[in-house]
Design an enzyme around this catalytic site. Structure first.
Site, PDB file in Angstrom:
ATOM      1  N   ALA A  48       0.818  -1.218   0.000  1.00  0.00           N
ATOM      2  CA  ALA A  48       0.000   0.000   0.000  1.00  0.00           C
ATOM      3  C   ALA A  48       0.851   1.266   0.000  1.00  0.00           C
ATOM      4  CB  ALA A  48      -0.918   0.001   1.225  1.00  0.00           C
ATOM      5  N   ALA A  58     -16.756   0.238  16.306  1.00  0.00           N
ATOM      6  CA  ALA A  58     -18.081   0.464  16.899  1.00  0.00           C
ATOM      7  C   ALA A  58     -18.886  -0.825  16.781  1.00  0.00           C
ATOM      8  CB  ALA A  58     -18.810   1.589  16.171  1.00  0.00           C
ATOM      9  N   ARG A  64     -18.067  -8.181  23.211  1.00  0.00           N
ATOM     10  CA  ARG A  64     -17.584  -9.071  22.149  1.00  0.00           C
ATOM     11  C   ARG A  64     -16.487  -8.376  21.339  1.00  0.00           C
ATOM     12  NH1 ARG A  64     -21.107 -10.444  16.825  1.00  0.00           N
ATOM     13  NH2 ARG A  64     -20.895  -8.194  16.702  1.00  0.00           N
ATOM     14  N   LYS A 120     -24.043  -6.399   0.149  1.00  0.00           N
ATOM     15  CA  LYS A 120     -24.593  -6.546  -1.209  1.00  0.00           C
ATOM     16  C   LYS A 120     -26.039  -6.095  -1.281  1.00  0.00           C
ATOM     17  CE  LYS A 120     -23.425  -9.783   0.753  1.00  0.00           C
ATOM     18  NZ  LYS A 120     -22.612 -10.827   1.302  1.00  0.00           N
ATOM     19  N   GLU A 144     -15.615  -4.776  -2.889  1.00  0.00           N
ATOM     20  CA  GLU A 144     -15.150  -6.073  -3.399  1.00  0.00           C
ATOM     21  C   GLU A 144     -15.774  -7.236  -2.617  1.00  0.00           C
ATOM     22  OE1 GLU A 144     -12.627  -6.750  -6.123  1.00  0.00           O
ATOM     23  OE2 GLU A 144     -13.992  -8.416  -5.784  1.00  0.00           O
ATOM     24  N   VAL A 147     -19.493  -9.201  -3.359  1.00  0.00           N
ATOM     25  CA  VAL A 147     -19.812 -10.210  -4.374  1.00  0.00           C
ATOM     26  C   VAL A 147     -18.775 -11.327  -4.332  1.00  0.00           C
ATOM     27  CG1 VAL A 147     -20.212 -10.657  -6.823  1.00  0.00           C
ATOM     28  CG2 VAL A 147     -20.822  -8.432  -5.849  1.00  0.00           C
ATOM     29  N   ILE A 151     -13.265 -13.883  -3.759  1.00  0.00           N
ATOM     30  CA  ILE A 151     -12.882 -13.860  -5.181  1.00  0.00           C
ATOM     31  C   ILE A 151     -12.843 -12.401  -5.649  1.00  0.00           C
ATOM     32  CG2 ILE A 151     -13.490 -14.598  -7.512  1.00  0.00           C
ATOM     33  CD1 ILE A 151     -15.163 -16.843  -6.313  1.00  0.00           C
ATOM     34  N   GLU A 205     -28.138 -20.382   7.492  1.00  0.00           N
ATOM     35  CA  GLU A 205     -28.544 -19.658   8.690  1.00  0.00           C
ATOM     36  C   GLU A 205     -29.884 -20.181   9.211  1.00  0.00           C
ATOM     37  OE1 GLU A 205     -28.048 -15.523   8.541  1.00  0.00           O
ATOM     38  OE2 GLU A 205     -26.474 -15.640   7.036  1.00  0.00           O
ATOM     39  N   LYS A 220     -26.078  -9.992  -5.694  1.00  0.00           N
ATOM     40  CA  LYS A 220     -24.716 -10.016  -6.249  1.00  0.00           C
ATOM     41  C   LYS A 220     -24.751  -9.920  -7.780  1.00  0.00           C
ATOM     42  CE  LYS A 220     -23.303 -12.837  -2.301  1.00  0.00           C
ATOM     43  NZ  LYS A 220     -23.236 -14.213  -1.798  1.00  0.00           N
TER      44      LYS A 220
HETATM   45  N1  HSE Z   1     -24.892 -16.351   2.627  1.00  0.00           N
HETATM   46  C1  HSE Z   1     -23.995 -16.179   1.519  1.00  0.00           C
HETATM   47  C2  HSE Z   1     -23.667 -17.546   0.911  1.00  0.00           C
HETATM   48  C3  HSE Z   1     -22.697 -15.523   1.876  1.00  0.00           C
HETATM   49  O1  HSE Z   1     -24.186 -18.566   1.340  1.00  0.00           O
HETATM   50  O2  HSE Z   1     -22.907 -17.558  -0.038  1.00  0.00           O
HETATM   51  C4  HSE Z   1     -22.846 -14.052   2.040  1.00  0.00           C
HETATM   52  O3  HSE Z   1     -23.384 -13.466   0.928  1.00  0.00           O
END
Ligand code: HSE
Length: 451
Positions: A48, A58, A64, A120, A144, A147, A151, A205, A220
């Site tokens: 850099a 924050a 945590r 996203k 970056e 998406v 990658i 999730e 994305k």
């Molecule tokens: N939940 C997404 C996935 C990752 O399963 O690829 C974050 O976008």
């Protein structure tokens, strides 16, 4: 040019003070960012040309946050304290969602901060407002990490492929659904069973709606489409279908015909407009992308000069996503020599050069199809079905009839078609469905050769 055997970064760091970063939200990606920045600080500084310092964090969960950063970095509960701090150059937004995240990003821009975000959903829905505000204020919004996680697909589209007229992009850009589809195929299991397993293993999730209904992939795809074709971000025009209705039988039949089913985000340039869609798609097994398994992501980009290129890697996770966040920070650290008019534009094209090429309605999309019909096993059934297709100018590419078991009076007929306009196929499916010999709802999936 001189080279030093030890610590070549030291001289550069003396010239420019470190950029000071405020981190909003220190969950999985935030803690990865903190860790990787700390671990690779010397290497990053050499690239850099200056240091990158997380100066304040924050998070509503102060305890945590403190457990991640220790005593070295101040932790506050109020994100606005970070935005109001004149010593902060860059704000990283890792809160997620469209609510408070949007407000904070706009406030950070108004305060003259550059912004790095992995959000996203925010950019796909409110990107036009956010990029316009950033352009007005002369700051960068970098994304970056939004998406395909680690990658560097945004960099590839915006810079590496900048010589090209992009023709199409097709990507496996949701790891959760790719994991589920891989398990359904390899174990022959149904969607519901695999989803539960994916939740148990932490791939999906507790509320997996955005992933399994294709919304995350559509966010994305929307961002990639804007960058590829130089248009505003238009999530509201995307066609979105998830994998919840996919049956194990169709994965099996597709396999017999030489195809894998993947949830693809697709955007294509057509003379009439742009296709922007997410749906389960048959892809020939011979394509590399058809063999991307588990939670991995991959994106194929077709440019007129370069031909087909493929990008593969982890689309989520703490350090893979941090890798993308930090790449944006390094880009921002290098900005001091570029005035706002001469930076890489957020959406790859100069703000005044965006086009308003329409996104085509799904009925005007052109693809091939896979059809599965449950039919009465009696004379003339197939001929009625093929006549309906022929009458609408739809050409058959392959046909498979499952052998009926002894005493069975029903059978599955699988048809692969050549490319056709979606509206025509919808009409054909309605006509076939109305035949008394078609005994169950017809399964219709799109197919792309990606050649
Ligand atoms: N939940 C997404 C996935 C990752 O399963 O690829 C974050 O976008």
């Amino acid at each position: 040019m001189t080279f030093s055997r030890t610590e070549p970064a030291a001289a550069a760091a003396v010239v420019s003070p470190p950029i000071r970063v405020g981190l909003l939200g220190i969950g999985t990606v935030g803690s990865g960012t903190f860790r990787v920045l700390h671990r690779n600080q010397a290497e990053i500084r050499r690239r850099a040309g200056r240091g990158i310092e997380i100066a304040v964090v924050a998070d509503l969960d102060v305890a945590r946050a403190r457990s991640v950063v220790g005593d070295a970095v101040p932790v506050v509960a109020d994100a606005r304290q970070v935005i109001a701090d004149p010593s902060i150059d860059v704000v990283i937004e890792l809160i997620g969602g469209y609510g408070i995240a949007r407000t904070l990003v706009l406030e950070a821009i108004a305060a003259g901060k550059h912004v790095v975000t992995a959000n996203k959903a925010l950019l796909a829905v409110h990107g036009s407002e956010i990029f316009a505000a950033a352009s007005e204020r002369g700051v960068v919004v970098a994304f970056e990490a939004a998406v395909a996680g680690g990658i560097p697909i945004i960099k590839a589209l915006r810079e590496g492929l900048t010589a090209n007229r992009i023709e199409w992009i097709a990507g496996i850009i949701n790891g959760t659904t790719n994991f589920i589809l891989s398990e359904m195929r390899s174990k022959g299991l149904d969607f519901d069973v695999v989803l539960k397993e994916a939740q148990r293993l932490g791939y999906a999730e507790a509320d997996p709606t955005f992933d399994i209904e294709g919304v995350d992939a559509a966010h994305k795809a929307t961002i990639m489409s804007a960058i590829a074709f130089g248009t505003p971000v238009r999530f509201d025009r995307a066609h979105v279908e998830g994998i919840t209705r996919l049956q194990a039988a169709d994965i099996r039949y597709a396999e017999q015909l030489g195809y894998r089913i993947k949830l693809l985000g697709i955007t294509k340039r057509r003379p009439e407009g742009i296709e922007l869609r997410v749906h389960p798609t048959l892809i020939p097994t011979a394509r590399l992308i058809a063999n991307v398994e588990g939670a991995m992501n991959a994106v194929v980009v077709q440019g007129d000069a370069v031909g087909t290129t493929l990008y593969y890697g982890k689309g989520a996770g703490s350090e893979p996503t941090a890798s993308a966040v930090i790449a944006d920070l390094v880009d921002i650290a290098r900005l001091q020599t570029a005035d706002p008019e001469h930076r890489v534009p957020s959406l790859a094209f100069q703000p005044g050069s965006l086009s308003d090429t329409p996104v085509l309605p799904i009925d005007e999309v052109v693809t091939a199809f896979y059809l599965r019909l449950r039919v009465a096993d009696e004379p003339g059934v197939l001929s009625k079905v093929t006549t309906i297709l022929a009458d609408r100018g739809i050409s058959i590419d392959a046909l498979l009839q499952r052998e009926s078991g002894e005493g069975e009076s029903q059978t599955d007929v699988i048809i692969l078609t050549h490319d056709t306009v979606e509206g025509r196929m919808r009409d054909a499916v309605a006509a076939m469905q109305a035949l008394p010999t078609v005994l169950a709802p017809i399964v219709s999936l799109r197919k792309e050769d990606l050649a």
